[in-house]
Every structure is written in C-alpha cells, then in structure tokens.
Scaffold this motif. Structure first.
Motif, PDB file in Angstrom:
ATOM      1  N   HIS A 311      34.116  17.258  36.060  1.00  0.00           N
ATOM      2  CA  HIS A 311      35.483  16.852  36.350  1.00  0.00           C
ATOM      3  C   HIS A 311      36.431  18.044  36.258  1.00  0.00           C
ATOM      4  CE1 HIS A 311      38.807  14.134  36.823  1.00  0.00           C
ATOM      5  NE2 HIS A 311      39.382  14.583  35.722  1.00  0.00           N
ATOM      6  N   ARG A 312      36.188  18.919  35.295  1.00  0.00           N
ATOM      7  CA  ARG A 312      37.014  20.115  35.158  1.00  0.00           C
ATOM      8  C   ARG A 312      36.855  21.022  36.379  1.00  0.00           C
ATOM      9  NH1 ARG A 312      35.667  19.874  29.542  1.00  0.00           N
ATOM     10  NH2 ARG A 312      33.875  21.244  29.875  1.00  0.00           N
ATOM     11  N   GLU A 313      35.622  21.097  36.932  1.00  0.00           N
ATOM     12  CA  GLU A 313      35.397  21.905  38.120  1.00  0.00           C
ATOM     13  C   GLU A 313      36.162  21.356  39.318  1.00  0.00           C
ATOM     14  OE1 GLU A 313      31.304  22.455  38.876  1.00  0.00           O
ATOM     15  OE2 GLU A 313      30.912  23.546  37.020  1.00  0.00           O
ATOM     16  N   PHE A 314      36.195  20.009  39.417  1.00  0.00           N
ATOM     17  CA  PHE A 314      36.960  19.397  40.496  1.00  0.00           C
ATOM     18  C   PHE A 314      38.439  19.747  40.369  1.00  0.00           C
ATOM     19  CE2 PHE A 314      33.517  16.156  41.130  1.00  0.00           C
ATOM     20  CZ  PHE A 314      33.276  16.503  42.445  1.00  0.00           C
ATOM     21  N   GLU A 315      38.967  19.603  39.151  1.00  0.00           N
ATOM     22  CA  GLU A 315      40.378  19.873  38.928  1.00  0.00           C
ATOM     23  C   GLU A 315      40.706  21.329  39.192  1.00  0.00           C
ATOM     24  OE1 GLU A 315      41.048  18.465  34.954  1.00  0.00           O
ATOM     25  OE2 GLU A 315      41.775  16.532  35.682  1.00  0.00           O
ATOM     26  N   GLY A 316      39.715  22.213  38.959  1.00  0.00           N
ATOM     27  CA  GLY A 316      39.923  23.635  39.199  1.00  0.00           C
ATOM     28  C   GLY A 316      39.805  24.023  40.659  1.00  0.00           C
ATOM     29  N   GLY A 317      39.459  23.045  41.487  1.00  0.00           N
ATOM     30  CA  GLY A 317      39.389  23.310  42.925  1.00  0.00           C
ATOM     31  C   GLY A 317      38.135  24.022  43.364  1.00  0.00           C
ATOM     32  N   LYS A 318      37.065  23.961  42.552  1.00  0.00           N
ATOM     33  CA  LYS A 318      35.844  24.652  42.937  1.00  0.00           C
ATOM     34  C   LYS A 318      35.081  23.918  44.029  1.00  0.00           C
ATOM     35  CE  LYS A 318      35.177  26.841  38.439  1.00  0.00           C
ATOM     36  NZ  LYS A 318      34.264  27.038  37.308  1.00  0.00           N
ATOM     37  N   GLN A 319      35.310  22.601  44.155  1.00  0.00           N
ATOM     38  CA  GLN A 319      34.632  21.834  45.188  1.00  0.00           C
ATOM     39  C   GLN A 319      35.473  20.623  45.521  1.00  0.00           C
ATOM     40  OE1 GLN A 319      30.578  20.818  44.301  1.00  0.00           O
ATOM     41  NE2 GLN A 319      30.519  19.190  45.803  1.00  0.00           N
ATOM     42  N   ASP A 320      35.494  20.253  46.810  1.00  0.00           N
ATOM     43  CA  ASP A 320      36.220  19.065  47.205  1.00  0.00           C
ATOM     44  C   ASP A 320      35.605  17.846  46.565  1.00  0.00           C
ATOM     45  OD1 ASP A 320      37.894  20.555  48.743  1.00  0.00           O
ATOM     46  OD2 ASP A 320      36.735  20.290  50.589  1.00  0.00           O
ATOM     47  N   ALA A 321      36.450  16.934  46.093  1.00  0.00           N
ATOM     48  CA  ALA A 321      35.956  15.739  45.422  1.00  0.00           C
ATOM     49  C   ALA A 321      35.235  14.817  46.373  1.00  0.00           C
ATOM     50  CB  ALA A 321      37.125  14.998  44.769  1.00  0.00           C
ATOM     51  N   GLY A 322      35.616  14.835  47.647  1.00  0.00           N
ATOM     52  CA  GLY A 322      34.965  13.936  48.589  1.00  0.00           C
ATOM     53  C   GLY A 322      35.300  12.501  48.273  1.00  0.00           C
ATOM     54  N   GLY A 323      34.427  11.581  48.666  1.00  0.00           N
ATOM     55  CA  GLY A 323      34.676  10.176  48.412  1.00  0.00           C
ATOM     56  C   GLY A 323      33.531   9.339  48.908  1.00  0.00           C
ATOM     57  N   PHE A 324      33.642   8.040  48.663  1.00  0.00           N
ATOM     58  CA  PHE A 324      32.586   7.099  49.035  1.00  0.00           C
ATOM     59  C   PHE A 324      33.212   5.960  49.815  1.00  0.00           C
ATOM     60  CE2 PHE A 324      30.341   3.143  48.221  1.00  0.00           C
ATOM     61  CZ  PHE A 324      29.032   3.477  48.527  1.00  0.00           C
ATOM     62  N   GLU A 325      32.565   5.558  50.903  1.00  0.00           N
ATOM     63  CA  GLU A 325      33.032   4.413  51.659  1.00  0.00           C
ATOM     64  C   GLU A 325      31.852   3.734  52.325  1.00  0.00           C
ATOM     65  OE1 GLU A 325      35.471   5.194  55.075  1.00  0.00           O
ATOM     66  OE2 GLU A 325      34.634   7.197  55.310  1.00  0.00           O
ATOM     67  N   VAL A 326      32.030   2.466  52.684  1.00  0.00           N
ATOM     68  CA  VAL A 326      31.003   1.705  53.378  1.00  0.00           C
ATOM     69  C   VAL A 326      31.526   1.346  54.762  1.00  0.00           C
ATOM     70  CG1 VAL A 326      29.614  -0.395  53.400  1.00  0.00           C
ATOM     71  CG2 VAL A 326      30.049   0.791  51.236  1.00  0.00           C
ATOM     72  N   ILE A 327      30.761   1.733  55.790  1.00  0.00           N
ATOM     73  CA  ILE A 327      31.125   1.456  57.170  1.00  0.00           C
ATOM     74  C   ILE A 327      30.314   0.255  57.649  1.00  0.00           C
ATOM     75  CG2 ILE A 327      31.195   2.380  59.509  1.00  0.00           C
ATOM     76  CD1 ILE A 327      31.151   5.188  58.261  1.00  0.00           C
ATOM     77  N   GLY A 328      30.973  -0.727  58.249  1.00  0.00           N
ATOM     78  CA  GLY A 328      30.280  -1.886  58.758  1.00  0.00           C
ATOM     79  C   GLY A 328      30.019  -2.914  57.679  1.00  0.00           C
ATOM     80  N   GLU A 329      29.159  -3.891  57.991  1.00  0.00           N
ATOM     81  CA  GLU A 329      28.872  -4.957  57.041  1.00  0.00           C
ATOM     82  C   GLU A 329      27.462  -5.473  57.247  1.00  0.00           C
ATOM     83  OE1 GLU A 329      31.456  -8.245  57.739  1.00  0.00           O
ATOM     84  OE2 GLU A 329      30.749  -8.590  59.776  1.00  0.00           O
ATOM     85  N   GLY A 330      27.019  -6.264  56.293  1.00  0.00           N
ATOM     86  CA  GLY A 330      25.721  -6.908  56.401  1.00  0.00           C
ATOM     87  C   GLY A 330      24.569  -5.925  56.386  1.00  0.00           C
ATOM     88  N   TRP A 331      23.556  -6.225  57.205  1.00  0.00           N
ATOM     89  CA  TRP A 331      22.332  -5.444  57.221  1.00  0.00           C
ATOM     90  C   TRP A 331      22.521  -4.057  57.807  1.00  0.00           C
ATOM     91  CZ3 TRP A 331      17.981  -7.811  55.148  1.00  0.00           C
ATOM     92  CH2 TRP A 331      18.087  -9.185  54.925  1.00  0.00           C
ATOM     93  N   THR A 332      23.571  -3.849  58.587  1.00  0.00           N
ATOM     94  CA  THR A 332      23.775  -2.545  59.222  1.00  0.00           C
ATOM     95  C   THR A 332      24.896  -1.743  58.547  1.00  0.00           C
ATOM     96  OG1 THR A 332      25.237  -3.587  60.869  1.00  0.00           O
ATOM     97  CG2 THR A 332      22.912  -3.312  61.454  1.00  0.00           C
ATOM     98  N   ALA A 333      25.260  -2.120  57.330  1.00  0.00           N
ATOM     99  CA  ALA A 333      26.251  -1.352  56.577  1.00  0.00           C
ATOM    100  C   ALA A 333      25.710   0.045  56.282  1.00  0.00           C
ATOM    101  CB  ALA A 333      26.602  -2.074  55.279  1.00  0.00           C
ATOM    102  N   ILE A 334      26.574   1.039  56.388  1.00  0.00           N
ATOM    103  CA  ILE A 334      26.193   2.431  56.136  1.00  0.00           C
ATOM    104  C   ILE A 334      27.114   2.999  55.072  1.00  0.00           C
ATOM    105  CG2 ILE A 334      26.021   4.746  57.115  1.00  0.00           C
ATOM    106  CD1 ILE A 334      25.424   3.453  59.814  1.00  0.00           C
ATOM    107  N   ALA A 335      26.534   3.489  53.982  1.00  0.00           N
ATOM    108  CA  ALA A 335      27.307   4.138  52.928  1.00  0.00           C
ATOM    109  C   ALA A 335      27.520   5.598  53.295  1.00  0.00           C
ATOM    110  CB  ALA A 335      26.579   4.030  51.593  1.00  0.00           C
TER     111      ALA A 335
END
Length: 411
Positions: A311-335
C-alpha cells in the motif's frame, strides 16, 4: 452452482503491487484453475450403473427439494477427477507460495490454501465426515501419506503426514455460541424452499436453463439429475449436471461438461455415503509428537505487513493501482484486472521463481493480437485468461475469442 450475474463492479486491487508483480504473473493461471477447483465444493458423488424408476418431478420442484434439504450428518468416501488440461499441481502450489519448500515464503505445507490446490488436477480419493455446522473433516488420501483438514467447534486443524506439519487456527466467529447480528439479513431474502426456487429461476431466466435429465444410481442411492445449461454463446461450459438424492434432497454428484467436447472437466463424488451421525472422536485432533505447528494468526500478521508495504508503494506512485471490474453477466461474465502483473511478454527471473513455474506458464501460453495490441492467453478446458502487454488481465469461463473481443472493446 450458478454463475456470477453481476453486471459491473469496481474496486482497488491494492494487494497486487510492487515486488510481487512477477509472482502475480504466475499466479494468474493458477487462479484460473482454482475456479474449477471451487466447483468441487458442491458436495458431489460418483454415479454407478442403473436408472431407477422415480416419480416425475419438474426442475423447479427439484430445486425446491435441494433448498429444503437439511442434511446435518454424513460420512463417506469421495473420488474427485479434474481434467483442466493442465500439468499436475503436485508440489507446484507450494513452490509458488513458499509453503513446504526451500523458498523464503515461510509457509506450512499443511496450509489449506496451498495444499488443497492439488485437487485441481488428476484423480484423488477423499474421506469426508460432517456433524452439523461446527464439526467437519476432510482427508485427502495419497499412496503413502494423508492430508486432513478438521474443524471441531472454534478449532481448525490441518495436518500433512508427509511433512509432519500442522496448521492451526481459531475461528470463534464460526462457533455456534458466537453472537450473531439478527438484523444483518435482508428482509427480502426468500424464506421457503419454493420462494428460493422461484428466485433462482427468475434470476437465471436470461442466462441459464434448468431441466431434469432423468435418474441415476449414485453410491447405491436413487437420485434425480438436474441439468444446468448456459443460454449464452461464448461460454466454455456445456452443462453442469447435479445428481440429487431422491430421499434427502442432498446433492450427490456434480459433473461439469466443457463446450469443447471430451470427458468431463470435473467428475467428483462419493463412492460410499452414510447419513448416520459420525462418531465424535472423528473430529478429535492432537498434534503428533515432533510435528511443526504453524499458527494462522502468525501467517495473517505477515500477510498484513506485506499488504501495508504494498500500500505504501502505491501511495508513493511506484505502480498504478489499477482496478477490478466485471464485464457482462452470467456464464459469459469476464473479470478485468487492470495493471495486475506487468508486461505479458516479460522474461521470468529464474533466480526469484522456481523452474516449475516457468514450465507451467510455458505449457499454457498462447500469443494473440488485436486492437488492444499483443498479449498471452493462458488456456484450460474451462477458464481462460488473457494478459495484455500493459499487464491488464481478462479472465472468465469464456472462449479465447470472447476475451480478445472484450480487450478490443476496452480500447
């Protein structure tokens, strides 16, 4: 049993930072296989020959029967066969996590988070026993060793006889005497089996079909077959078939058939099952003399320390935090995990990661290109993952083409 129907969700991925980028690159395909391993937790059984003559039942009535099942005690022997098209995980999970090896991870070979990953490939024999929500035991039997995971009240023990190592944790929150917030359950939750079945069918109407696929003899017991099939195109799953005990409503068999054909990806089940109460001594455990005991709270403290450093590395700007999302729904959902693990074409540092990890990655990698650029698809017979050159990961129980299409659409 049902797929994730969430249409879209986001959140920070803070624990994928800094110096752990290379390890994450190898853990991605391992996590892919773990999705299929999770299917094993549906209390399955092994079918034998014979199609018993049982009263007719609809899919909704069968779902209601499952929901109404109140099996508290059982014991038996389970056979689990998993074929993801992967090399054996024996020893690999430990080398990646540092458990039970010569690495500096400081883990224990008895830690369930690493040991049970081995169930994601090959054929295994498992003994199971349960006596209510507070006492369970699972033992994985090998040729000359045994691994056992035991819960007895608020005590959880895991023992690996091959290494004579023990993993121990206290789970007071899970004990039946622990206080519970009665107001935590939403009032709109279904309260009867029929309401539960109605909700399942309604929630899955657009993505999933249910039907009764005849009957079977499962571990000597009469059972119905509930067949669950995707309606959507692009899923790697053809069907999930669940054998349901005709008397108790307990799920007795789970078979996951892939869309690409061939034998089942997961075929796991009881060769024997008994619904009598197991002996109380089944759940007793005392660490053997000379065993090395690892306390879970020690591992948790170390994990918390590593998370704070990341977490300290993120705050220091050493790497982009990125993120998580789910595209679509059901059986064809893609994380989608953005910025998860560095460039997909990076050369692994064999001084930091064991050679087994490199061999594992090479056996899965398949280069692809699209509007998004270039990337690598890690393939199994069930779940596929695409890692692009900027480190973004797309993963789901979908075809390679579906992953490339999702990556292109994100650009």
């Amino acid at each position: 049993m049902a797929p994730n129907d969430s249409a879209h969700s986001t959140g920070e991925a803070g624990d994928l930072a800094g110096g752990r980028r290379k390890a994450v690159r190898y853990l991605v395909p391992l996590a892919v296989a773990g999705v299929a391993a999770g299917t094993i937790g549906l209390v399955p059984a092994l079918a034998s020959s014979g199609d018993p003559d049982l009263p007719k039942i609809t899919a909704q009535e069968l779902i209601e029967k499952i929901a109404a099942s109140d099996t508290q005690q059982l014991s038996g022997t389970v056979r689990i066969t998993t074929d993801l098209g992967l090399p054996s995980f024996d020893g690999l999970a430990g080398s990646l996590t540092g458990a039970g090896g010569d690495g500096d991870g400081g883990g224990s070979s008895a830690d369930p988070s690493s040991k049970l990953t081995e169930l994601a490939s090959g054929t295994h024999t498992v003994r199971v026993a349960a006596d209510g929500p507070d006492r369970q035991k699972v033992s994985v039997l090998e040729d000359s060793s045994e691994y056992s995971l035991i819960r007895n009240g608020d005590e959880v023990w895991a023992y690996d006889s091959a290494s004579n190592e023990v993993f121990h944790s206290k789970d007071a929150a899970g004990h039946r005497d622990a206080p519970r917030d009665k107001g935590a359950l939403p009032s709109e939750l279904p309260t009867t089996p029929k309401e539960f079945a109605d909700e399942v069918l309604k929630a899955s109407a657009d993505t999933t079909s249910f039907r009764v696929g005849g009957t079977a003899q499962v571990a000597g017991r009469d059972a119905y077959r509930l067949v669950v099939e995707p309606k959507q195109k692009g899923s790697t799953v053809k069907a999930v078939t669940i054998a349901v005990d005709a008397e108790t409503g307990t799920p007795l068999k789970v078979t996951l058939t892939p869309g690409g054909g061939g034998k089942a990806v997961v075929d796991a089940g009881f060769t024997k099952v008994d619904f009598a109460r197991p002996a109380a001594s089944t759940f007793d455990f005392t660490p053997p003399k000379g065993a090395e005991v690892t306390e879970a709270d020690e591992v948790e403290k170390e994990a918390h320390r590593e998370f704070k450093e990341a977490h300290r590395e993120f705050e220091g700007g050493k790497q982009d935090a990125g993120g998580f999302e789910v595209i679509g729904e059901g059986w064809t959902a893609i994380a989608t995990i953005k910025g998860a693990g560095g460039p997909a074409g990076a050369t692994p540092d064999t001084g930091e990661l064991p050679p087994e990890a490199g061999q594992f990655l090479d056996s899965l990698g398949d280069k692809v290109t699209g509007k998004f650029g270039t990337g690598t698809v890690f393939s199994t017979r069930l779940v596929n993952a695409l890692m692009t050159e900027d480190g973004t990961v797309y993963v789901g129980a979908v075809t390679k083409d579906a992953l490339v299409k999702a990556a292109d659409a994100a650009k």
